[in-house]
Design an enzyme around this catalytic site. Structure first.
Site, PDB file in Angstrom:
ATOM      1  N   CYS A  21      32.919  32.394  74.271  1.00  0.00           N
ATOM      2  CA  CYS A  21      33.532  31.276  73.560  1.00  0.00           C
ATOM      3  C   CYS A  21      33.488  31.487  72.049  1.00  0.00           C
ATOM      4  CB  CYS A  21      32.827  29.972  73.928  1.00  0.00           C
ATOM      5  SG  CYS A  21      31.171  29.788  73.214  1.00  0.00           S
ATOM      6  N   CYS A  24      30.008  31.132  70.289  1.00  0.00           N
ATOM      7  CA  CYS A  24      29.111  32.273  70.524  1.00  0.00           C
ATOM      8  C   CYS A  24      29.581  33.494  69.744  1.00  0.00           C
ATOM      9  CB  CYS A  24      29.026  32.593  72.017  1.00  0.00           C
ATOM     10  SG  CYS A  24      27.906  31.500  72.924  1.00  0.00           S
ATOM     11  N   CYS A 112      32.219  30.093  79.083  1.00  0.00           N
ATOM     12  CA  CYS A 112      31.650  31.187  78.280  1.00  0.00           C
ATOM     13  C   CYS A 112      30.654  31.986  79.104  1.00  0.00           C
ATOM     14  CB  CYS A 112      30.985  30.623  77.037  1.00  0.00           C
ATOM     15  SG  CYS A 112      30.197  31.881  76.003  1.00  0.00           S
ATOM     16  N   CYS A 115      26.932  31.504  76.837  1.00  0.00           N
ATOM     17  CA  CYS A 115      26.230  30.208  76.770  1.00  0.00           C
ATOM     18  C   CYS A 115      26.447  29.346  78.006  1.00  0.00           C
ATOM     19  CB  CYS A 115      26.629  29.449  75.511  1.00  0.00           C
ATOM     20  SG  CYS A 115      28.313  28.774  75.555  1.00  0.00           S
ATOM     21  N   ASP A 347     -25.207  -0.623  77.331  1.00  0.00           N
ATOM     22  CA  ASP A 347     -25.403  -0.864  78.759  1.00  0.00           C
ATOM     23  C   ASP A 347     -24.783  -2.210  79.146  1.00  0.00           C
ATOM     24  OD1 ASP A 347     -26.747   1.505  79.000  1.00  0.00           O
ATOM     25  OD2 ASP A 347     -28.744   0.608  78.812  1.00  0.00           O
TER      26      ASP A 347
END
Length: 543
Positions: A21, A24, A112, A115, A347
């Site tokens: 793509c 990318c 793509c 990716c 306590d």
């Protein structure tokens, strides 16, 4: 201005032709400024195609005798050595000219191959709106957020394959491309989506925000992309208790750094194959980091434990200090759970008087986190009105660091106690007056029998800083003590069968026992930085 230059032409052509793509392609061409990534996907694709066509037209015009024909290849297996300049779309159709230039058909329909659609479908406004609808429906209160994304580990394998492809192509031009020269997928994704999320939700993205929106992606179609790495680098994939799969991103990256390039190319296609479908979203989750509430409590009951008293699954008493305070906080903060801590403990039969004991409560994943000082005061009052066994003071929102200050140096703190003592022998006022003159008495305390089941056996030296007596009758007197924190007061009185030396019994040469014990003052001032966003004050939990 389009970010690619003539030098990027061959790489851009190669990647586009193999199914990568535009975003990318920018990453592999080292485009590290945000604006180009933010353009709508279809516009990006159109601009990239115009760029390549323009470059192609220029290249053709410079050739005196252009090639008379174009070779059209129909099947992907006709690739020349798998590394030459080819154009392959998702349907397996390739277009190659004899001068090496290429064009891609119907590229806008491709998923793509690097990716897997992350920088395509999942960067568009339509997807961002769906995530924001989930965020708004979650019921969390927030003024900023941090976005966390988790990508499938096979993306690293595919990126590695594309890198080797580009690296070889650039090598033909005597150029180099290092792994670190590629813009990281997660960085590019955040460049695109952060402004869209911020605009849609009306709050800024802040990496330090306690409110996190987490999006987890998966891609079942390519899940086996990583499996060959395990056979070659088995040491990188070791099972972990908290991981569902050995193929984590860290394990895959470790293997990719270790594997030889030629071994990788034999096992995995370079370029990677184009998938049929984009990633899927496994989950969208919202979570808020813990917030902390601190204060001091007084305990007025001699039949109330600090924390729930449960032995062998059976509850001994109906309530506790922890529950009387935390139940209210859970409801108001809409938290999932809590963790209670305090500076020491008393306590069940010991009262805590005076300025009270410092405590803090961690509220896990609260949905409401913003309160005015008046609302906190009203919450404190509500706690105090709900029971006559405890009272809370100095309630406030604090930072995590303040909780650490509360626990620091507990051994160096001092505490004041009031005890009612019984003796087997009749005593006169003069028999106890000598105790008033004793200062900084060192005592050795072996772990008491009553706590030996939950404390390690050891001998601890503690200091009795001072004592003051008040005669009651021939078998009783009141003893006021200022001691080092961590001193077992009951054992200092009766001796615990000789496990605490010296003790009141041995000092007076009587058998002594303690009938009542109260914590009068906790000599500890805890600086508690206020957590509220609109205040820089520092409040003190002081006596």
């Amino acid at each position: 201005m389009f970010p690619l230059t003539v030098e990027n032409k061959h790489v851009a052509q190669l990647l586009l032709s193999t199914g990568t793509c535009p975003r990318c392609i920018f990453r592999f061409c080292g485009v590290d400024f945000h604006a180009p990534y933010k353009l709508p996907y279809k516009e990006l694709l159109r601009e990239l195609q115009k760029f390549l066509e323009a470059e192609e037209d220029e290249s053709v015009s410079e050739v005196p005798n252009p090639p008379p024909k174009r070779i059209r290849l129909q099947e992907p297996e006709d690739q020349i050595d798998g590394m030459d300049s080819l154009s392959q779309n998702g349907e397996g159709k390739l277009s190659v000219t004899e001068d090496g230039s290429s064009s891609s058909k119907n590229s806008n329909l491709n998923v793509c191959n690097v990716c897997l659609g992350i920088l395509q479908d999942f960067c568009e406004k339509e997807f961002i709106k769906k995530v924001c609808q989930k965020v708004e429906a979650s019921g969390f209160e927030f003024t900023n957020l941090v976005l966390s994304v988790s990508f499938p580990p096979q993306l690293s394998v595919r990126e590695h394959a594309a890198w080797l492809l580009v690296k070889q192509e650039m090598g033909k031009q005597s150029l180099s491309l290092g792994r670190n020269d590629i813009v990281q997928l997660k960085e590019a994704y955040k460049w695109i989506t952060h402004p869209l999320f911020s605009e849609e939700l009306g709050v800024p993205i802040d990496g330090k925000s306690l409110f996190e929106v987490s999006v987890v992606f998966a891609h079942p179609e390519t899940v086996e992309d990583c499996h060959f790495l395990r056979a070659i680098c088995p040491d990188c994939f070791k099972p972990a208790k908290n991981k569902q799969s050995v193929f984590t991103r860290m394990a895959v990256m470790k293997a990719l750094n270790k594997i030889k390039e030629e071994d990788f190319c034999k096992q995995f296609p370079c370029p990677p194959n184009s998938p049929k479908a984009v990633c899927t979203v496994l989950e969208i989750e919202c979570a808020h980091g813990a917030v902390f509430v601190a204060g001091r409590y007084n305990k007025y009951s001699r039949n109330l434990p600090q924390t729930p008293w449960i032995i062998d699954g059976e509850r001994k008493l109906e309530s506790s200090v922890e529950e009387l305070i935390s139940d209210h906080l859970l409801k108001v903060f809409k938290a999932e759970s809590f963790n209670f801590s305090s500076s020491g403990r008393e306590d069940v039969d010991v009262r805590t008087l005076g300025n009270g004991r410092p405590f803090a409560i961690e509220l896990v994943n609260p949905h409401r986190v913003h309160f005015t000082s008046q609302e906190i005061k009203e919450l404190q009052q509500k706690i105090n009105n709900s029971s006559n066994k405890i009272q809370v003071r100095d309630l406030q929102l604090v930072t995590r660091e303040a909780i650490g200050h509360m626990k620091e140096g507990e051994e160096e703190k001092t505490k004041t106690y009031s005890a009612l003592i019984w003796t087997n022998k009749a005593i006169q006022r003069k028999d106890i007056e000598f105790l008033d003159d004793i200062k900084d008495l060192n005592i050795d305390q072996k772990t008491p029998l009553r706590v030996l089941h939950r404390r390690p056996l050891a001998v601890r030296t503690r200091i009795i800083h001072s004592m003051e007596t008040r005669y009651v009758d021939e078998h009783h007197f009141r003893l006021y003590l200022k001691t080092q924190a961590g001193t077992y007061i009951k054992e200092f009185v009766h001796g615990d069968f000789g496990r605490t030396k010296p003790n009141i019994g041995s000092l007076m040469d009587v058998t002594a026992d303690i009938l009542e014990l109260d914590v009068e003052v906790n000599h500890l001032i805890v600086e508690m930085p206020v957590y509220t966003l609109n205040s820089a004050n520092i409040m003190l939990l002081q006596h």
